[in-house]
Motif scaffolding. Structure first.
Motif, PDB file in Angstrom:
ATOM      1  N   PRO A 116     -19.722  -6.862  20.928  1.00  0.00           N
ATOM      2  CA  PRO A 116     -20.461  -6.273  19.808  1.00  0.00           C
ATOM      3  C   PRO A 116     -20.252  -7.115  18.556  1.00  0.00           C
ATOM      4  CG  PRO A 116     -18.543  -4.934  20.337  1.00  0.00           C
ATOM      5  CD  PRO A 116     -18.631  -6.021  21.378  1.00  0.00           C
ATOM      6  N   LEU A 117     -21.272  -7.135  17.720  1.00  0.00           N
ATOM      7  CA  LEU A 117     -21.143  -7.871  16.462  1.00  0.00           C
ATOM      8  C   LEU A 117     -20.078  -7.215  15.606  1.00  0.00           C
ATOM      9  CD1 LEU A 117     -24.875  -8.480  15.540  1.00  0.00           C
ATOM     10  CD2 LEU A 117     -23.242 -10.130  16.446  1.00  0.00           C
ATOM     11  N   ARG A 118     -19.325  -8.042  14.936  1.00  0.00           N
ATOM     12  CA  ARG A 118     -18.272  -7.551  14.049  1.00  0.00           C
ATOM     13  C   ARG A 118     -18.919  -6.923  12.821  1.00  0.00           C
ATOM     14  NH1 ARG A 118     -15.377  -9.589   9.630  1.00  0.00           N
ATOM     15  NH2 ARG A 118     -16.609 -11.460   9.621  1.00  0.00           N
ATOM     16  N   GLN A 119     -18.518  -5.716  12.517  1.00  0.00           N
ATOM     17  CA  GLN A 119     -19.037  -5.066  11.331  1.00  0.00           C
ATOM     18  C   GLN A 119     -18.251  -5.547  10.116  1.00  0.00           C
ATOM     19  OE1 GLN A 119     -18.799  -0.867  12.012  1.00  0.00           O
ATOM     20  NE2 GLN A 119     -20.885  -0.816  12.810  1.00  0.00           N
ATOM     21  N   GLU A 120     -18.983  -5.769   9.069  1.00  0.00           N
ATOM     22  CA  GLU A 120     -18.365  -6.207   7.821  1.00  0.00           C
ATOM     23  C   GLU A 120     -17.653  -5.020   7.176  1.00  0.00           C
ATOM     24  OE1 GLU A 120     -17.271  -9.277   5.638  1.00  0.00           O
ATOM     25  OE2 GLU A 120     -18.658  -9.489   7.305  1.00  0.00           O
ATOM     26  N   VAL A 121     -16.412  -5.186   6.833  1.00  0.00           N
ATOM     27  CA  VAL A 121     -15.641  -4.130   6.177  1.00  0.00           C
ATOM     28  C   VAL A 121     -15.439  -4.541   4.727  1.00  0.00           C
ATOM     29  CG1 VAL A 121     -13.449  -2.902   6.133  1.00  0.00           C
ATOM     30  CG2 VAL A 121     -14.469  -3.554   8.311  1.00  0.00           C
ATOM     31  N   THR A 122     -15.803  -3.649   3.823  1.00  0.00           N
ATOM     32  CA  THR A 122     -15.649  -3.930   2.400  1.00  0.00           C
ATOM     33  C   THR A 122     -14.286  -3.439   1.948  1.00  0.00           C
ATOM     34  OG1 THR A 122     -18.018  -3.675   2.049  1.00  0.00           O
ATOM     35  CG2 THR A 122     -16.611  -3.526   0.113  1.00  0.00           C
ATOM     36  N   LEU A 123     -13.483  -4.367   1.476  1.00  0.00           N
ATOM     37  CA  LEU A 123     -12.165  -4.016   0.952  1.00  0.00           C
ATOM     38  C   LEU A 123     -12.337  -3.445  -0.449  1.00  0.00           C
ATOM     39  CD1 LEU A 123      -9.120  -4.192   1.631  1.00  0.00           C
ATOM     40  CD2 LEU A 123      -9.100  -6.347   0.398  1.00  0.00           C
ATOM     41  N   LEU A 124     -11.760  -2.277  -0.656  1.00  0.00           N
ATOM     42  CA  LEU A 124     -11.855  -1.615  -1.953  1.00  0.00           C
ATOM     43  C   LEU A 124     -10.581  -1.827  -2.764  1.00  0.00           C
ATOM     44  CD1 LEU A 124     -13.444   1.804  -0.908  1.00  0.00           C
ATOM     45  CD2 LEU A 124     -14.600  -0.283  -1.668  1.00  0.00           C
ATOM     46  N   ILE A 125     -10.705  -1.678  -4.058  1.00  0.00           N
ATOM     47  CA  ILE A 125      -9.564  -1.841  -4.953  1.00  0.00           C
ATOM     48  C   ILE A 125      -8.461  -0.844  -4.597  1.00  0.00           C
ATOM     49  CG2 ILE A 125      -8.844  -1.634  -7.360  1.00  0.00           C
ATOM     50  CD1 ILE A 125     -11.682  -2.838  -8.015  1.00  0.00           C
ATOM     51  N   ASN A 126      -8.820   0.376  -4.219  1.00  0.00           N
ATOM     52  CA  ASN A 126      -7.808   1.357  -3.809  1.00  0.00           C
ATOM     53  C   ASN A 126      -7.004   0.870  -2.608  1.00  0.00           C
ATOM     54  OD1 ASN A 126      -8.105   3.326  -5.790  1.00  0.00           O
ATOM     55  ND2 ASN A 126      -9.694   4.413  -4.668  1.00  0.00           N
ATOM     56  N   ASP A 127      -7.636   0.110  -1.701  1.00  0.00           N
ATOM     57  CA  ASP A 127      -6.923  -0.452  -0.553  1.00  0.00           C
ATOM     58  C   ASP A 127      -5.838  -1.418  -1.022  1.00  0.00           C
ATOM     59  OD1 ASP A 127      -8.664   0.907   1.224  1.00  0.00           O
ATOM     60  OD2 ASP A 127     -10.102  -0.758   1.153  1.00  0.00           O
ATOM     61  N   VAL A 128      -6.169  -2.217  -2.010  1.00  0.00           N
ATOM     62  CA  VAL A 128      -5.207  -3.179  -2.554  1.00  0.00           C
ATOM     63  C   VAL A 128      -4.077  -2.444  -3.266  1.00  0.00           C
ATOM     64  CG1 VAL A 128      -4.890  -5.138  -4.125  1.00  0.00           C
ATOM     65  CG2 VAL A 128      -6.983  -4.958  -2.760  1.00  0.00           C
ATOM     66  N   LEU A 129      -4.414  -1.407  -4.023  1.00  0.00           N
ATOM     67  CA  LEU A 129      -3.382  -0.626  -4.723  1.00  0.00           C
ATOM     68  C   LEU A 129      -2.399  -0.008  -3.734  1.00  0.00           C
ATOM     69  CD1 LEU A 129      -5.258   1.322  -7.563  1.00  0.00           C
ATOM     70  CD2 LEU A 129      -3.646  -0.572  -7.808  1.00  0.00           C
ATOM     71  N   ARG A 130      -2.919   0.535  -2.623  1.00  0.00           N
ATOM     72  CA  ARG A 130      -2.041   1.171  -1.629  1.00  0.00           C
ATOM     73  C   ARG A 130      -1.104   0.164  -0.975  1.00  0.00           C
ATOM     74  NH1 ARG A 130      -6.504   4.519  -0.896  1.00  0.00           N
ATOM     75  NH2 ARG A 130      -7.482   3.162   0.636  1.00  0.00           N
ATOM     76  N   ALA A 131      -1.515  -1.085  -0.893  1.00  0.00           N
ATOM     77  CA  ALA A 131      -0.698  -2.119  -0.248  1.00  0.00           C
ATOM     78  C   ALA A 131       0.398  -2.663  -1.172  1.00  0.00           C
ATOM     79  CB  ALA A 131      -1.586  -3.265   0.226  1.00  0.00           C
ATOM     80  N   LYS A 132       0.318  -2.343  -2.455  1.00  0.00           N
ATOM     81  CA  LYS A 132       1.327  -2.840  -3.395  1.00  0.00           C
ATOM     82  C   LYS A 132       2.656  -2.131  -3.158  1.00  0.00           C
ATOM     83  CE  LYS A 132       0.276  -3.692  -7.628  1.00  0.00           C
ATOM     84  NZ  LYS A 132      -0.229  -3.945  -8.969  1.00  0.00           N
ATOM     85  N   PRO A 133       3.773  -2.840  -3.337  1.00  0.00           N
ATOM     86  CA  PRO A 133       5.080  -2.217  -3.135  1.00  0.00           C
ATOM     87  C   PRO A 133       5.373  -1.106  -4.136  1.00  0.00           C
ATOM     88  CG  PRO A 133       5.328  -4.506  -3.835  1.00  0.00           C
ATOM     89  CD  PRO A 133       3.869  -4.252  -3.657  1.00  0.00           C
ATOM     90  N   ARG A 134       4.794  -1.190  -5.332  1.00  0.00           N
ATOM     91  CA  ARG A 134       4.994  -0.162  -6.365  1.00  0.00           C
ATOM     92  C   ARG A 134       3.646   0.415  -6.750  1.00  0.00           C
ATOM     93  NH1 ARG A 134       8.731  -1.790 -11.259  1.00  0.00           N
ATOM     94  NH2 ARG A 134       8.001   0.279 -11.781  1.00  0.00           N
ATOM     95  N   GLN A 135       3.572   1.723  -6.808  1.00  0.00           N
ATOM     96  CA  GLN A 135       2.322   2.388  -7.162  1.00  0.00           C
ATOM     97  C   GLN A 135       2.252   2.753  -8.641  1.00  0.00           C
ATOM     98  OE1 GLN A 135       0.005   2.572  -4.638  1.00  0.00           O
ATOM     99  NE2 GLN A 135       1.594   1.487  -3.517  1.00  0.00           N
ATOM    100  N   ASP A 136       3.411   2.809  -9.303  1.00  0.00           N
ATOM    101  CA  ASP A 136       3.408   3.211 -10.703  1.00  0.00           C
ATOM    102  C   ASP A 136       2.929   2.070 -11.596  1.00  0.00           C
ATOM    103  OD1 ASP A 136       5.741   1.750 -10.109  1.00  0.00           O
ATOM    104  OD2 ASP A 136       6.774   2.562 -11.848  1.00  0.00           O
ATOM    105  N   VAL A 137       2.481   2.434 -12.783  1.00  0.00           N
ATOM    106  CA  VAL A 137       2.003   1.453 -13.756  1.00  0.00           C
ATOM    107  C   VAL A 137       2.924   1.511 -14.961  1.00  0.00           C
ATOM    108  CG1 VAL A 137       0.070   0.686 -15.162  1.00  0.00           C
ATOM    109  CG2 VAL A 137      -0.365   1.861 -13.002  1.00  0.00           C
ATOM    110  N   VAL A 138       3.505   0.379 -15.286  1.00  0.00           N
ATOM    111  CA  VAL A 138       4.375   0.297 -16.454  1.00  0.00           C
ATOM    112  C   VAL A 138       3.487   0.079 -17.677  1.00  0.00           C
ATOM    113  CG1 VAL A 138       6.305  -0.909 -17.531  1.00  0.00           C
ATOM    114  CG2 VAL A 138       6.184  -0.715 -15.031  1.00  0.00           C
ATOM    115  N   THR A 139       3.699   0.890 -18.689  1.00  0.00           N
ATOM    116  CA  THR A 139       2.929   0.752 -19.921  1.00  0.00           C
ATOM    117  C   THR A 139       3.877   0.508 -21.093  1.00  0.00           C
ATOM    118  OG1 THR A 139       2.966   3.130 -20.392  1.00  0.00           O
ATOM    119  CG2 THR A 139       1.106   2.311 -19.080  1.00  0.00           C
TER     120      THR A 139
END
Length: 153
Positions: A4-27
């Motif tokens: 089957p043809l490979r379906q294109e998967v769109t990576l979202l910004i939330n996906d990148v955020l979840r992969a980060k070791p820290r989820q909090d934002v320092v302000t």
């Protein structure tokens, strides 16, 4: 036997955020000193902080580059408020946006850090390093898939 043809998967910004070791934002508060900003940048090993009065609004962004560029002209800068050096016009994005869109904004506007908003409130921050890491992960996955496909035939 056809695959089957490979379906294109769109990576979202939330996906990148979840992969980060820290989820909090320092302000950092706009009235904090640049010296305090530098200490926070070093303590958290980051290149930029969101300037925020309340920890959820985005009043600006202050980066290592902002400090270095201004410090040469003003040796007393370390005692100035962060608001004196922060960029007040900040490009932001939503977590549901595609990473490819974010890459375009970062390239066009020559920015390395972009706050992520959810319903108008600060939800994260994405750096160019986060984008590159996620893109490398995508390319490695595609390579592995192609390698598997080639060795099955």
């Amino acid at each position: 036997m056809s695959q089957p043809l490979r379906q294109e998967v769109t990576l979202l910004i939330n996906d990148v955020l979840r992969a980060k070791p820290r989820q909090d934002v320092v302000t950092v508060a706009p009235d904090a000193t640049v010296r305090e900003l530098v200490a926070l940048l070093a303590e958290h090993n980051v290149g930029a902080l969101i300037v925020s009065r309340d920890g959820s609004s985005v009043d600006g962004i202050a980066s290592e580059r902002d400090v270095v560029r201004r410090l040469n002209d003003d040796p007393d800068l370390l005692d100035a408020p962060v608001s004196a050096i922060a960029t007040s016009v900040v490009h932001s994005c939503e977590g549901t946006s595609a990473v490819t869109e974010l890459m375009q904004v970062m390239t066009e506007h020559r920015v390395r850090h972009i706050p992520v908003l959810a319903e108008g409130s600060l939800a994260g921050i994405i750096s160019i390093g986060d984008v590159v890491k996620s893109r490398i992960g995508e390319l490695e996955f595609e390579r592995d898939q192609l390698d598997t496909y080639l060795h099955q035939t």
